[in-house]
Design a protein around this motif. Structure first.
Motif, PDB file in Angstrom:
ATOM      1  N   ASP A 246       0.843  -1.235  -0.010  1.00 43.10           N
ATOM      2  CA  ASP A 246      -0.024   0.079  -0.178  1.00 43.10           C
ATOM      3  C   ASP A 246       0.982   1.139   0.110  1.00 43.10           C
ATOM      4  O   ASP A 246       0.226   2.327   0.001  1.00 43.10           O
ATOM      5  CB  ASP A 246      -0.800  -0.020   1.127  1.00 43.10           C
ATOM      6  N   ASP A 251      -2.301   3.318  -4.507  1.00 46.96           N
ATOM      7  CA  ASP A 251      -2.926   3.090  -3.491  1.00 46.96           C
ATOM      8  C   ASP A 251      -4.099   4.121  -2.640  1.00 46.96           C
ATOM      9  O   ASP A 251      -3.481   5.075  -2.676  1.00 46.96           O
ATOM     10  CB  ASP A 251      -2.032   2.564  -2.276  1.00 46.96           C
ATOM     11  N   GLY A 289      -2.291  -3.359   0.703  1.00 47.71           N
ATOM     12  CA  GLY A 289      -2.198  -3.309  -0.564  1.00 47.71           C
ATOM     13  C   GLY A 289      -3.653  -3.322  -1.174  1.00 47.71           C
ATOM     14  O   GLY A 289      -4.346  -4.430  -0.949  1.00 47.71           O
ATOM     15  N   TYR A 290      -4.270  -2.043  -1.489  1.00 50.58           N
ATOM     16  CA  TYR A 290      -5.725  -1.838  -1.653  1.00 50.58           C
ATOM     17  C   TYR A 290      -6.045  -1.494  -3.056  1.00 50.58           C
ATOM     18  O   TYR A 290      -7.258  -1.316  -3.253  1.00 50.58           O
ATOM     19  CB  TYR A 290      -6.342  -0.910  -0.650  1.00 50.58           C
TER      20      TYR A 290
END
Ligand SMILES: [Zn+2]
Length: 347
Positions: A246, A251, A289-290
């Motif tokens: 992320d 991100d 981690g989006y």
């Protein structure tokens, strides 16, 4: 390389629209299916952590509270962490699979493993859930390694958020070195300059709080000048990596500017570090981690290197002066504890 995946990791789901969602793993699965890596990914055997294994990190009362969410459609734990009926089972399997990965790399012949699990773990505290995390997978894995006879375990955490739960688990101890590079100020608010551990753990919490907007050059600078030199001086017998993706520039939950390619360099450094200290024993644990595509790209770069491939090049630029002087300040802070730490070079 051993790869740990399990259908349970897909079944845990938070409230609708929540960024920590099964689609993250689906993006990674798609990436691996569409363009297989040029190496053998051997499936690791996932298992559940036992109550006692989890209780090395979490209070019994808290574990029972999470267990009570099993089978219940929705349980809210904190403002941004909720469980569905599968979350408890998934969290137990995430922690157990990390333990299985530790056992596997200690036993060989595989020396590297990646646990692609959900929910993540590094924000979970001894007595409460936080930041999408229920059980602290990395801390539970570290405690398991120590219970198996190791004396020194290093947790490296390059997720963009500080791993408050991991830090607190070992804050006054010198058998686990917790080193984090993260955005600060930012969630969860810990990992400040001066967070160095206490009592016999003084100097064993390594904290690199970077300002928003940092990119590849700033991360590589602080990691090669501060994080790896101290971690190497600690001479661990096992390296666990809280691998969060992320810090990527796309991100949505943070403000760093990392490229996808730099994650291959992070993994190159992790492997070099593990090769010099632990005979290569290295376990990756998925944290954040989006942006799902950025996550899959970053994981691919890491896996390529874990499989023995070369990292992609990133442009060689100079780190921002503010981060250079922050690193110098941090080096000064840790010098009394780690006088033998020497800079780490990628070449
Ligand atoms: Zn994160």
């Amino acid at each position: 390389m051993l790869l740990y995946r399990d259908p349970l990791f897909h079944l845990h789901r938070q409230a609708p629209g929540h960024p920590e969602r099964p689609e993250r793993l689906e993006a990674i699965d798609r990436m691996l299916a569409d363009a297989p890596l040029a190496c053998e990914l051997r499936p690791g055997e996932c298992r559940d952590a036992t109550f006692d294994e989890i209780a090395r990190v979490h209070s019994r009362e808290y574990i029972r509270m999470v267990a009570a969410s099993g089978g219940v459609p929705h349980t809210q734990f904190d403002g941004d962490t909720s469980a569905n009926g599968h979350s408890y089972a998934a969290a137990c399997r995430a922690a157990g699979s990390a333990i299985a990965a530790v056992d596997a790399v200690l036993e060989g012949p595989d020396r590297r493993a990646f646990v692609l699990s959900r929910p993540p773990g590094h924000h979970a505290e001894a007595t409460h859930a936080a930041g999408f995390c229920f059980f602290n997978t990395a801390a539970i894995a570290a405690e398991h390694a120590l219970a198996s006879g190791l004396s020194r375990v290093c947790i490296l955490d390059w997720d963009v958020h500080h791993g408050n739960g991991s830090m607190h688990s070992f804050y006054d101890r010198n058998d686990v070195l917790y080193a984090s590079v993260h955005e600060y100020p930012h969630y969860p608010g810990t990992g400040r300059l001066g967070d160095i551990g206490r009592g016999s753990g003084e100097g064993y919490t390594v904290t690199a709080p970077l300002p928003a907007g940092c990119g590849d050059a700033e991360y590589l600078h602080v990691m090669t000048q501060l994080i790896y030199p101290i971690a190497r001086a600690f001479a661990p017998e096992l390296v666990l990596v809280s691998a969060g993706y992320d810090g990527h520039r796309r991100d949505p939950l943070a403000s760093m500017r990392l490229s996808s390619q730099v994650y291959g360099l992070f993994t190159t450094l992790d492997c070099m570090f593990a090769d010099t200290c632990t005979d290569g024993r290295l376990v990756y644990l998925l944290e954040g981690g989006y942006d799902t595509d950025a996550l899959a790209e970053g994981v691919r770069e890491s896996m390529t290197v874990l499989c023995g491939g070369r990292a992609a090049e990133v442009p060689d630029t100079s780190p921002h002066a503010e981060v250079v002087s922050l690193t110098d300040r941090l080096l000064e802070q840790y010098q009394p504890y780690w006088p033998a730490a020497e800079a780490f070079s990628l070449t």
